[in-house]
Design an enzyme around this catalytic site. Structure first.
Site, mmCIF file in Angstrom:
data_model
loop_
_atom_site.group_PDB
_atom_site.id
_atom_site.type_symbol
_atom_site.label_atom_id
_atom_site.label_comp_id
_atom_site.label_asym_id
_atom_site.label_seq_id
_atom_site.Cartn_x
_atom_site.Cartn_y
_atom_site.Cartn_z
ATOM 1 N N LYS A 197 9.503 77.827 -21.555
ATOM 2 C CA LYS A 197 10.146 78.056 -20.270
ATOM 3 C C LYS A 197 10.638 79.495 -20.247
ATOM 4 C CE LYS A 197 13.798 76.547 -17.206
ATOM 5 N NZ LYS A 197 14.807 75.528 -16.898
ATOM 6 N N LYS A 249 6.247 76.668 -18.131
ATOM 7 C CA LYS A 249 6.938 76.867 -16.860
ATOM 8 C C LYS A 249 7.447 78.293 -16.748
ATOM 9 C CE LYS A 249 11.112 75.276 -14.608
ATOM 10 N NZ LYS A 249 12.325 74.536 -14.752
HETATM 11 C C1 PBG Z 1 17.154 73.908 -15.250
HETATM 12 C C2 PBG Z 1 15.955 74.018 -14.402
HETATM 13 C C3 PBG Z 1 15.567 75.092 -13.583
HETATM 14 C C4 PBG Z 1 14.377 74.716 -12.968
HETATM 15 C C5 PBG Z 1 14.068 73.435 -13.422
HETATM 16 N N1 PBG Z 1 15.039 73.037 -14.317
HETATM 17 C C6 PBG Z 1 16.282 76.341 -13.260
HETATM 18 C C7 PBG Z 1 16.504 77.403 -14.239
HETATM 19 O O1 PBG Z 1 16.146 77.319 -15.412
HETATM 20 O O2 PBG Z 1 17.093 78.386 -13.819
HETATM 21 C C8 PBG Z 1 13.591 75.556 -12.008
HETATM 22 C C9 PBG Z 1 12.593 74.813 -11.188
HETATM 23 C C10 PBG Z 1 12.068 75.586 -10.034
HETATM 24 O O3 PBG Z 1 12.318 76.794 -9.872
HETATM 25 O O4 PBG Z 1 11.352 74.966 -9.233
HETATM 26 N N2 PBG Z 1 17.889 72.738 -14.941
#
Ligand code: PBG
Length: 328
Positions: A197, A249
């Site tokens: 991520k 992601k």
């Molecule tokens: C964290 C989380 C995020 C997203 C999914 N889970 C935000 C982040 O890490 O800032 C982002 C998903 C998206 O942008 O569609 N709970």
């Protein structure tokens, strides 16, 4: 004049041949819809930067999940938007916290028609907006956060979530959550590790969606966008720690990482087409600059082609309807 010997265009001559020769195709069952449920909401509230996506009330979430099941998609991923936040994200572990309440309600609503999954991270529940708890010096405390994730995992599994989406990027989170689940009789609850991520600008609209209070950024825990090998390493560590599924992601800007992880993984690999990817296509389409449906289909197809077995996308239900219509 020269005559080509190889003619790849042969297999492109008719729609029927192109369909038969297609290497990748999409199916509703491999699509997952992220859903936001807002505490105290009596009706769905639009999210400005994500046209077509809403913060659901419990009632509208019930309808959305029923529609998702009729569309034949594989599952939903739930996010909670609480009214009250604190330093340790108490709402995340409270059985009456919005995410746990919504999970129980939606599992009851759809039963086994699709898989109800939950985001396991503290950022929606903390007043500082970070994915973990903070140490005295203000840094995100990895190991103290693991204990919160363990409690959160048990709360979510108790509420009926079948797959926990570990999106906090703390070291050791998969092993910690697996241990807590097993110790509490949840051996069959699966762990989806958001392994690679990245600290991405493409989460921008999501922060609107959950009304994030974050100041600063998440670069001490999310990956540096320039690091491809490290993304693969994170996935390997999560596999070794007992993840059931690994994820990359965002998706569209990280297809190389996705392909690398798909090549080495012996467990399913998923990808999350995030809020900013959604917003960009919606905005361009709204201006008449691209063909919306074709851009949506191509973007998700490309994520599958790069190696994702399933895709989290805000278009899951609409795309599933198109796919069903194309087959009819
Ligand atoms: C964290 C989380 C995020 C997203 C999914 N889970 C935000 C982040 O890490 O800032 C982002 C998903 C998206 O942008 O569609 N709970």
């Amino acid at each position: 004049m020269t005559t080509p010997y190889f003619r790849p265009r042969r297999l492109r001559t008719t729609p029927a041949l192109r369909r038969l020769a297609s290497e990748t195709r999409l199916h509703p069952a491999e699509l997952v819809l992220p859903l936001f449920v807002r505490e105290g909401a009596s009706e769905p509230m639009p999210i400005q930067s994500m046209p077509g996506v809403v913060q659901h009330s419990l009632d509208s979430a019930r309808r959305a999940v029923t529609d998702a099941a009729s569309a034949g998609i594989g599952g939903v991923m739930l996010f909670g938007v609480p009214t009250v936040r604190d330093a340790i994200g108490s709402g995340a572990t409270d059985p009456d916290g919005i995410l746990n309440v919504a999970t129980r309600a939606l599992v009851e609503e759809v039963g086994d028609a699709l898989v109800v999954q939950t985001d396991l991270c503290l950022d929606e529940f903390t007043d500082h907006g970070h994915c973990g708890v903070l140490a005295a010096d203000g840094r995100v405390d990895n190991d103290a956060t693991l204990m919160r994730y363990q409690e959160m995992a048990v709360a979510q599994a108790s509420a009926g979530s079948a797959v926990l989406g570990l999106s906090g990027m703390m070291d050791g989170q998969v092993a910690a959550v697996r241990e807590a689940l097993d110790d509490n009789g949840f051996e069959d609850t699966s762990v989806l590790a958001y392994s690679a991520k990245y600290a991405s600008a493409f989460y921008g609209p999501f922060r609107d969606a959950v009304q994030s209070t974050l100041e600063g950024d998440r670069r001490t825990y999310q990956l540096n966008p320039g690091n491809r090998r490290e993304g693969v390493r994170e996935a390997q560590l999560d596999i070794d720690e007992g993840a059931d599924i690994v994820m990359v992601k965002p998706a569209g800007s990280y297809l190389d990482v996705l392909a690398d992880v798909a090549a080495m993984s012996d467990i399913p690999v998923w990808a999350y087409q995030v809020s900013g990817e959604y917003a960009m296509i919606e905005a361009a389409a709204a201006n008449g600059w691209i063909d919306r449906r074709r851009a949506v289909e191509e973007s998700v197809l490309s994520i599958r082609r790069a190696g994702a077995d399933a895709v989290l996308t805000y278009w899951a239900v609409e795309l599933a309807a198109w796919l069903t219509e194309e087959r009819a």
